[in-house]
Motif scaffolding. Structure first.
Motif, PDB file in Angstrom:
ATOM      1  N   LEU A   1       0.827  -1.204   0.000  1.00 47.82           N
ATOM      2  CA  LEU A   1       0.000   0.000   0.000  1.00 47.82           C
ATOM      3  C   LEU A   1       0.862   1.255   0.000  1.00 47.82           C
ATOM      4  O   LEU A   1       0.531   2.249  -0.661  1.00 47.82           O
ATOM      5  CB  LEU A   1      -0.923  -0.004   1.222  1.00 47.82           C
TER       6      LEU A   1
ATOM      7  N   ARG B   1      -3.857   4.187   4.356  1.00 45.29           N
ATOM      8  CA  ARG B   1      -3.456   2.817   4.669  1.00 45.29           C
ATOM      9  C   ARG B   1      -4.178   2.298   5.905  1.00 45.29           C
ATOM     10  O   ARG B   1      -4.537   1.121   5.980  1.00 45.29           O
ATOM     11  CB  ARG B   1      -1.938   2.745   4.857  1.00 45.29           C
TER      12      ARG B   1
ATOM     13  N   VAL C   1      -7.582   1.273   4.771  1.00 45.33           N
ATOM     14  CA  VAL C   1      -7.538   0.008   4.036  1.00 45.33           C
ATOM     15  C   VAL C   1      -7.377  -1.160   4.997  1.00 45.33           C
ATOM     16  O   VAL C   1      -8.031  -2.214   4.848  1.00 45.33           O
ATOM     17  CB  VAL C   1      -6.402   0.033   2.994  1.00 45.33           C
TER      18      VAL C   1
END
Length: 484
Positions: free
Chosen positions: A426, A436, A439
């Protein structure tokens, strides 16, 4: 001056001598620091050579913001995003300290001052009750550090600032804070000209809780140097004088000058015989001119107007020289050509700026890591485990396209070099730290839903199997039925 109700302590002779030494060191460098600050703000005084500038235009002030552009272009690529443990463990403790001190916003101020002045300081102190340790960004205009080159650490530091929190008589009162390896002393000026100690924070760390962010260090000069070098200041002065020359030329030679040969004095008088002013003579265009006594017509001509292109070419030359000093593409300083550069050419010219940014990230990152370790030390009362290393997360200082970043990341994943669910993947794809985190949270929720769905399917299979077993006759039942 009103002193708070605190025990009045005195300074020892060694502490007084150390304060005087550090104050003298801080005042000695103040002129050079303020000089760099004036160039960054466009407030410097241009030294007049006394040749081409008339006395009437002595007050004319021209400014060219190249030092500010050069410094900010480098600072804008130094984006501190997060702190984390290198072993991948939970970094909540580091995030709490950073968020409580607003370090991600303060870091941009620290980096900017370090590039302008050559250094910046991070002071770490004890916070209030149930509050994380304090990490403050301090200007070298107000702070100095005594450095031990052999140990590569500070031995004492001094900060002089306004005493608003201690003094009620106004903001002009000053206070000093002396940082020592075992304690931090806060003192106010006394009426006798000395100092009155109002607080002693006995932290007993064994190290001075001050970290220096130094720019452009050398082995013989650990203090650091400014990005606004003497070369930059000289070129800036030369360009400002050239711009001032263009202004003077516009005042004196902007309008084309004319000449008349063979005209009589009456051509410059009105109907009553009074002499016309220079402006009236000029705007009248002097079209009505009589022949002289010999019948000759006066000859009228015009000098060529001033062409500033020669001056602007010199300014462009200075811009190219300045771009080499800062490592910037020339177009960032206003120098353009008839054929604009392509995107790839622009990125190639930024190679030196990107490399400078990476060097500053490595140097400043070490300072931020030391500051966070000091903050954890003050919070926990013991030094952090040396085997656990703190990492600083920075935004990529280069300017690759999103397509290029994603393409490179996909190739690494497809070749098996990186796992698809890795945080490094990422990061290489160009996602910020906050993105991030989102995610990772989405992955955890998706994994939770997948586990829940798998569990429900398994339970459903077990339930269906038990229903089939109960609905079929057993062997015992079959035997009884046959006997009957």
């Amino acid at each position: 001056m009103s002193i708070p109700d605190l025990p009045l302590l005195t300074l020892s002779d060694d502490e007084l001598a150390l304060i005087n030494l550090l104050r003298a060191d801080m005042m000695r460098d103040r002129y050079n620091l303020l000089l760099r600050d004036s160039y960054f703000n466009g407030e410097q005084l241009i030294r007049d050579l006394g040749i081409s500038i008339p006395p009437q235009l002595k007050g004319l002030h021209t400014v060219i913001g190249w030092p500010r552009v050069g410094v900010e272009s480098l600072e804008e690529r130094l984006d501190l995003e997060a702190f984390r443990w290198a072993d991948g463990s939970d970094s909540t403790d580091l995030e709490e300290i950073a968020d409580a001190n607003d370090l991600f916003d303060e870091s941009s101020l620290a980096h900017l001052d370090a590039l302008i002045y050559g250094r910046e300081y991070l002071a770490v102190g004890t916070g209030d009750e149930d509050y994380p340790p304090l990490v403050s960004v301090e200007s070298p205009l107000d702070m100095t550090l005594m450095w031990d080159a052999r140990l590569r650490m500070g031995t004492a530091a001094l900060r002089e600032c306004q005493a608003d929190s201690y003094v009620e008589s106004g903001p002009d009162e000053r206070m000093i804070v002396l940082y020592l390896p075992d304690q931090t002393i806060t003192a106010l000026p006394s009426e006798s000209g000395g100092w009155v100690v109002v607080d002693r924070d006995m932290h007993n760390l064994g190290v001075v809780p001050v970290v220096r962010l130094a720019n452009r260090q050398r082995t013989a000069d650990r203090i650091g140097r400014s990005e606004i070098t003497p070369d930059v200041m000289s070129i800036t002065d030369a360009a400002c004088r050239r711009l001032m020359g263009i202004e003077v030329a516009a005042e004196f030679f902007g309008a084309p000058q004319r000449y008349i040969l063979g005209a009589s004095e009456s051509a410059f008088q009105d109907a009553e015989g009074n002499a016309k002013s220079a402006w009236e003579t000029y705007i009248g265009r002097m079209l009505a001119l009589e022949r002289d006594e010999d019948g000759n017509i006066p000859e009228v001509g015009q000098f060529s107007a001033h062409d500033p292109s020669g001056q602007t070419k010199i300014v462009d030359l200075y811009a190219r020289i300045m771009s080499s000093q800062f490592g910037l593409p020339p177009h960032m300083l206003g120098y353009t050509t008839d054929n604009p550069a392509s995107a790839d050419a622009i990125r190639s010219t930024e190679a030196k700026l990107v490399k400078k940014s990476e060097r500053r990230i490595r140097r400043f990152g070490r300072g931020w890591q030391d500051a966070m370790r000091l903050a954890l030390w003050i919070r926990d009362g013991e030094p952090p485990d040396k085997t656990r290393r703190i990492e600083t997360v920075w935004r990529n200082p280069a300017t690759p396209t999103i397509a290029a970043q994603v393409d490179a990341t996909v190739k690494l994943v497809s070749e098996g070099i990186l796992p698809a669910d890795s945080d490094v993947t990422l990061e290489m794809a160009g996602l910020t730290e906050n993105q991030r985190k989102r995610v990772r949270a989405d992955r955890q929720r998706a994994a939770g839903r997948a586990s829940s769905n798998a569990l429900m399917e398994r339970l459903a299979e077990l339930g269906a199997g038990s229903r089939r077993v109960s609905s079929e006759p057993s062997e015992v039942d079959l035997g009884v039925d046959s006997l009957g």
